[in-house]
Design a protein around this motif. Structure first.
Motif, mmCIF file in Angstrom:
data_model
loop_
_atom_site.group_PDB
_atom_site.id
_atom_site.type_symbol
_atom_site.label_atom_id
_atom_site.label_comp_id
_atom_site.label_asym_id
_atom_site.label_seq_id
_atom_site.Cartn_x
_atom_site.Cartn_y
_atom_site.Cartn_z
ATOM 1 N N GLU A 74 26.875 26.206 27.969
ATOM 2 C CA GLU A 74 26.847 27.376 27.059
ATOM 3 C C GLU A 74 28.464 28.331 27.635
ATOM 4 O OE1 GLU A 74 24.164 26.650 28.798
ATOM 5 O OE2 GLU A 74 23.186 26.139 27.164
ATOM 6 N N THR A 77 31.257 26.092 26.492
ATOM 7 C CA THR A 77 31.426 26.180 24.892
ATOM 8 C C THR A 77 32.398 27.327 24.590
ATOM 9 O OG1 THR A 77 29.358 24.730 24.174
ATOM 10 C CG2 THR A 77 30.264 26.630 22.686
ATOM 11 N N LEU A 78 32.193 28.739 25.359
ATOM 12 C CA LEU A 78 32.881 29.705 24.933
ATOM 13 C C LEU A 78 34.286 29.831 25.638
ATOM 14 C CD1 LEU A 78 29.993 32.300 26.047
ATOM 15 C CD2 LEU A 78 30.875 31.580 23.687
ATOM 16 N N HIS A 82 40.317 24.043 23.038
ATOM 17 C CA HIS A 82 39.755 23.687 21.763
ATOM 18 C C HIS A 82 40.831 22.814 21.410
ATOM 19 C CE1 HIS A 82 36.951 26.946 19.719
ATOM 20 N NE2 HIS A 82 36.864 26.779 21.138
ATOM 21 N N GLN A 85 37.613 21.957 15.804
ATOM 22 C CA GLN A 85 36.600 23.028 15.329
ATOM 23 C C GLN A 85 35.375 22.543 16.547
ATOM 24 O OE1 GLN A 85 35.219 25.976 14.990
ATOM 25 N NE2 GLN A 85 36.455 25.854 12.853
ATOM 26 N N TYR A 88 28.826 25.665 18.230
ATOM 27 C CA TYR A 88 28.350 26.779 19.224
ATOM 28 C C TYR A 88 26.776 26.776 19.474
ATOM 29 C CZ TYR A 88 33.003 28.427 18.572
ATOM 30 O OH TYR A 88 34.381 28.580 18.778
ATOM 31 N N ALA A 89 26.538 27.691 20.547
ATOM 32 C CA ALA A 89 25.223 27.328 21.340
ATOM 33 C C ALA A 89 23.971 27.488 20.359
ATOM 34 C CB ALA A 89 25.207 28.502 22.519
ATOM 35 N N THR A 90 24.253 28.314 18.968
ATOM 36 C CA THR A 90 23.262 28.565 18.108
ATOM 37 C C THR A 90 22.743 27.273 17.466
ATOM 38 O OG1 THR A 90 23.959 30.824 17.723
ATOM 39 C CG2 THR A 90 22.336 30.071 16.104
ATOM 40 N N ASP A 91 23.755 26.588 16.936
ATOM 41 C CA ASP A 91 23.545 25.419 16.274
ATOM 42 C C ASP A 91 22.882 24.077 17.515
ATOM 43 O OD1 ASP A 91 24.051 25.914 13.596
ATOM 44 O OD2 ASP A 91 26.253 26.005 14.040
ATOM 45 N N SER A 116 32.173 19.982 23.100
ATOM 46 C CA SER A 116 31.473 21.157 23.215
ATOM 47 C C SER A 116 29.900 20.646 23.378
ATOM 48 C CB SER A 116 31.501 22.086 22.148
ATOM 49 O OG SER A 116 30.564 23.107 22.315
ATOM 50 N N THR A 284 28.264 28.476 9.426
ATOM 51 C CA THR A 284 28.873 27.172 10.379
ATOM 52 C C THR A 284 28.891 26.063 9.670
ATOM 53 O OG1 THR A 284 27.198 27.119 11.726
ATOM 54 C CG2 THR A 284 28.714 28.545 12.545
#
Ligand SMILES: C[S@@+](CC[C@H](N)C(=O)[O-])C[C@H]1O[C@@H](n2cnc3c(N)ncnc32)[C@H](O)[C@@H]1O
Length: 295
Positions: A74, A77-78, A82, A85, A88-91, A116, A284
């Motif tokens: 997590e 990822t932040l 990069h 693209q 992120y953590a939600t997906d 990621s 997203t």
């Protein structure tokens, strides 16, 4: 330290997260003799990091301080560099659950991109699972191999530098789950089916546009996948704030005027509350899931 195993103490070669605040952190590669500049002054790796416990509050040369955190997928990822693209953590959380990933799972992924999602998959399937990740962009594939090695998860992942739509995942009949994040996922559905175990498994495709979803669903149906469903996950983060509100004035108290009680006219109450954001992260992508069954 490794991205799949917790280590107490910061050692040379680790990737540590320097945390200045929720909106300000960055990764450092810990090296004996190395130095990192922060807005609070310099961090000297040998004196300030190596040998300290993860989570320590470390004072920098100008007297300010930072926390040094153990890396997690997590936090990575932040903070990762990069190259594409990223997810992120939600997906990622939804993908992990809906693909039923667990320790020991064998997963195929394409493209690797910036890694990621790959890091999150590796943490979930360790210590006995394996990730086969396919990336047709040579430098991105090479960088991913380097990062996985640096993060001590290289033994859990095979990176293939090829076109997944033309050449597939490089394995047949071994995967519990397949994940696609490429512009034309419908061209890889046949290869996804071939990669999944004979007993069956799950597939997920991430696409920003509904036209991509339509073509993918069509390809999934043509290849005999069932339980096809598409969803989108939107995250709403609340801020905790103190608010001061006027108390309603219901007229004179029983004591009547002049009884010494404060007038309700200017009375207020202050309380803590959670405030919905005025703006929030938007679309997203759509997540399309399906199942390959035994029959
Ligand atoms: C959006 S990025 C993936 C990001 C990744 N999911 C992450 O979380 O970091 C898409 C990647 O797929 C790769 N790609 C696109 N088409 C491909 C194909 N046919 N075969 C292999 N890789 C492909 C691109 O080079 C790019 O690196």
């Amino acid at each position: 330290m490794s991205f799949v195993e917790y280590g107490d103490v910061i050692r040379e070669g680790d990737t540590a997260i320097v945390f200045l605040g929720h909106d300000s952190m960055f990764p450092v590669k810990v090296q004996r003799g190395g130095q990192t500049q922060t807005r609070y002054g310099v961090l000297r790796h040998s004196a300030d990091l190596i040998g300290k416990r993860y989570g320590s509050k470390v004072t920098c040369s100008k007297g300010g301080w930072v926390y040094v955190l153990h890396p997690t997928p997590e936090l990575w990822t932040l903070n990762l560099p990069h190259r594409t693209q990223i997810l992120y953590a939600t997906d990622i959380a939804t993908i992990t659950m809906m693909l039923e990933l667990k320790p020991g799972s064998v997963v195929c992924e394409s493209g690797t991109g910036s890694g990621s999602l790959s890091h999150a998959i590796l943490r979930t399937i360790a210590p006995t699972g394996h990730l086969y990740t396919v990336e047709f962009h040579q430098q991105r594939a090479e960088k991913a191999v380097e990062e996985f090695k640096e993060h001590k998860v290289g033994h859990l992942v095979t990176v293939l530098n090829q076109d997944v739509c033309r050449e597939g995942f490089g394995v047949t009949g071994v995967a519990d789950a397949v994940f696609l994040d490429i512009p034309s996922p419908w061209e890889a559905i046949g290869h996804a089916k071939a990669a999944i175990k004979k007993q069956g498994g799950r597939v997920c495709s991430f696409s920003p546009c509904i036209e991509q979803v339509q073509r993918t669903c069509q390809a999934l149906a043509e290849h005999g996948f069932g339980e096809v469903s598409t969803l989108e996950v939107l995250l709403r983060l609340y801020d905790v704030r103190s608010v001061t509100l006027p108390l309603p004035d219901f007229g004179e108290e029983a004591g009547g005027p002049g009884d010494g009680a404060p007038s309700a006219q200017n009375a207020t109450v202050t309380c803590k509350t959670a405030v919905a954001p005025k703006e929030m992260a938007g679309h997203t992508g759509y997540l399309t899931f399906a199942t390959k069954s035994l029959v």
